[in-house]
Design an enzyme around this catalytic site. Sequence first.
Site, PDB file in Angstrom:
ATOM      1  N   PRO A  32      78.991 -84.075  54.142  1.00 57.33           N
ATOM      2  CA  PRO A  32      79.417 -84.854  52.975  1.00 57.33           C
ATOM      3  C   PRO A  32      80.569 -85.767  53.364  1.00 57.33           C
ATOM      4  O   PRO A  32      81.566 -85.307  53.918  1.00 57.33           O
ATOM      5  CB  PRO A  32      79.872 -83.768  51.984  1.00 57.33           C
ATOM      6  CG  PRO A  32      80.267 -82.612  52.840  1.00 57.33           C
ATOM      7  CD  PRO A  32      79.402 -82.668  54.065  1.00 57.33           C
ATOM      8  N   GLN A  75      78.739 -81.651  46.928  1.00 62.43           N
ATOM      9  CA  GLN A  75      80.074 -81.148  47.256  1.00 62.43           C
ATOM     10  C   GLN A  75      81.068 -81.497  46.158  1.00 62.43           C
ATOM     11  O   GLN A  75      81.084 -82.626  45.655  1.00 62.43           O
ATOM     12  CB  GLN A  75      80.589 -81.713  48.580  1.00 62.43           C
ATOM     13  CG  GLN A  75      81.896 -81.029  48.999  1.00 62.43           C
ATOM     14  CD  GLN A  75      82.500 -81.592  50.267  1.00 62.43           C
ATOM     15  OE1 GLN A  75      83.023 -82.692  50.260  1.00 62.43           O
ATOM     16  NE2 GLN A  75      82.434 -80.831  51.353  1.00 62.43           N
ATOM     17  N   CYS A  95      88.854 -81.434  53.607  1.00 61.60           N
ATOM     18  CA  CYS A  95      89.254 -82.842  53.626  1.00 61.60           C
ATOM     19  C   CYS A  95      90.730 -82.973  53.988  1.00 61.60           C
ATOM     20  O   CYS A  95      91.587 -82.353  53.356  1.00 61.60           O
ATOM     21  CB  CYS A  95      88.987 -83.482  52.270  1.00 61.60           C
ATOM     22  SG  CYS A  95      89.497 -85.221  52.192  1.00 61.60           S
ATOM     23  N   LYS A 102      83.151 -75.517  52.942  1.00 63.20           N
ATOM     24  CA  LYS A 102      83.484 -76.269  54.156  1.00 63.20           C
ATOM     25  C   LYS A 102      84.991 -76.220  54.362  1.00 63.20           C
ATOM     26  O   LYS A 102      85.763 -76.545  53.453  1.00 63.20           O
ATOM     27  CB  LYS A 102      83.005 -77.716  54.064  1.00 63.20           C
ATOM     28  CG  LYS A 102      83.104 -78.500  55.378  1.00 63.20           C
ATOM     29  CD  LYS A 102      82.376 -79.850  55.265  1.00 63.20           C
ATOM     30  CE  LYS A 102      82.255 -80.527  56.629  1.00 63.20           C
ATOM     31  NZ  LYS A 102      83.540 -81.051  57.130  1.00 63.20           N
ATOM     32  N   ASN A 125      80.731 -77.971  63.023  1.00 63.77           N
ATOM     33  CA  ASN A 125      80.964 -79.382  62.727  1.00 63.77           C
ATOM     34  C   ASN A 125      82.097 -79.900  63.603  1.00 63.77           C
ATOM     35  O   ASN A 125      83.082 -79.215  63.824  1.00 63.77           O
ATOM     36  CB  ASN A 125      81.310 -79.519  61.234  1.00 63.77           C
ATOM     37  CG  ASN A 125      81.670 -80.923  60.814  1.00 63.77           C
ATOM     38  OD1 ASN A 125      82.647 -81.125  60.102  1.00 63.77           O
ATOM     39  ND2 ASN A 125      80.904 -81.919  61.219  1.00 63.77           N
ATOM     40  N   GLY A 126      81.914 -81.132  64.103  1.00 63.37           N
ATOM     41  CA  GLY A 126      82.969 -81.779  64.875  1.00 63.37           C
ATOM     42  C   GLY A 126      82.502 -82.267  66.229  1.00 63.37           C
ATOM     43  O   GLY A 126      82.076 -81.469  67.071  1.00 63.37           O
TER      44      GLY A 126
END
Length: 320
Positions: free
Chosen positions: A16, A70, A100, A139, A200-201
Site C-alpha cells: 500500500p 489499508q 508509515c 504492517k 518487505n524492503g
Amino acid sequence: MRIGQYEINSRIFLAPMAGITDQPFRRLCSQLGAGLTFSEMMSTNPDVWHTEKSRLRLAHHAEIGINAVQIAGSEPTEIAEAAKINVAYGAQIIDINMGCPAKKVNKKMAGSALLREPQLVARILDAVVNAVDVPVTLKIRTGWDKTHKNFLQIAKIAEKAGISALTIHGRTRDCLFNGQAEYESIKAVKQAVFMPIIANGDITSPQKAKDVLDYTGADAVMIGRGSFGRPWLFQELKQFLETGDIIDLSIDEKCQLMLKHIEDLHHFYGEQKGYRIARKHVGWYLDQLTPGSNFKRTFNALSSTTEQLIALKDLVKSIR
C-alpha cells in the site's frame, strides 16, 4: 499461502502506497501476477471520509482478486469504525498501518509512531479484529530507531490479537528508506510466531525475491518502490519463483503496458485530475524505457489527457 479464509495464488504482493496504489495501478499489477494488492492508506478520521480523495479510495468496484484496504489512525474506537465502514464498501481484508514513517502521519500518533506504544497497539488490534468479520493484517517496521527495536514484541501482540498476517519492512522508522533492509529481523519474527509473515524492503529483482524468501522463511514478499514504472516486475517475479526462468518483456510489450495504465488512469480520474496524476507515473516509465530522454519535460508541459496519449503513442513508435 492463506490469509484468513483466502487462498493467495502468488507470493508476490503490492505494498500500500499513498498516491501510487490507486485502482488502475492495483488492477494492472494483479493482471501481471501480484497475488494481493493493497489500497492506498485511508485515514480513519471521519472528517475526511467525504472528500473526493476518499471517495476514489473507497471505490472498490471492478477490483481484480481480493480487495485489501489499508487504514491508519491512533484511536482504537475510531479505527474499528473505519474498518467496519470499509468492509461495508467491499473490503475483504483490512490492513492496519503501523509502518508509515511520514512526519505528518507520525505527528498524529499514527503509522510507525505507534510502535512506541505497545499497549496502544494491543488495544487497536483487539478493537479492529473484534469489529469486523474479515481477516485483519498488520504492517510494521522493526522499531522506532536502532535502540528501540521491538518488532518481536509487536509481532507477539499481533498474533495474540488474532492478526491474520504480518508484513515487516526491514527498517526502523528513523532509517526512513536509507541503508539496507535488515532481513535478519524478518527471519527472527518468522521463527517466533505462527502467522504468515510477509517480507518487505529493497526487493527489486527476481533473484532478490528468491533470496529473501529463502533466507527469511517468509511466506510472501511485498513490493513497493521497485514497482514504480515497472509493473511487469510482478510477472518476472512470479515466473522466476514458479519455474526458475527469467523472462524479459520486449520494449514494445512494456510500452503497451504503459499506455494501458495511463488510459485506465485517465478514465478513473477524469480529465481534470487524470493528466496531472499521469505525469509522475509516466516519469517513472520513462526512467525504465528511455533513460535520459528529454521527453519527460515535453510530457509534463501537456495539459490534457488527449495530448498526453497522442504524445505517448508517438514516443512508442519512435522507440520500437
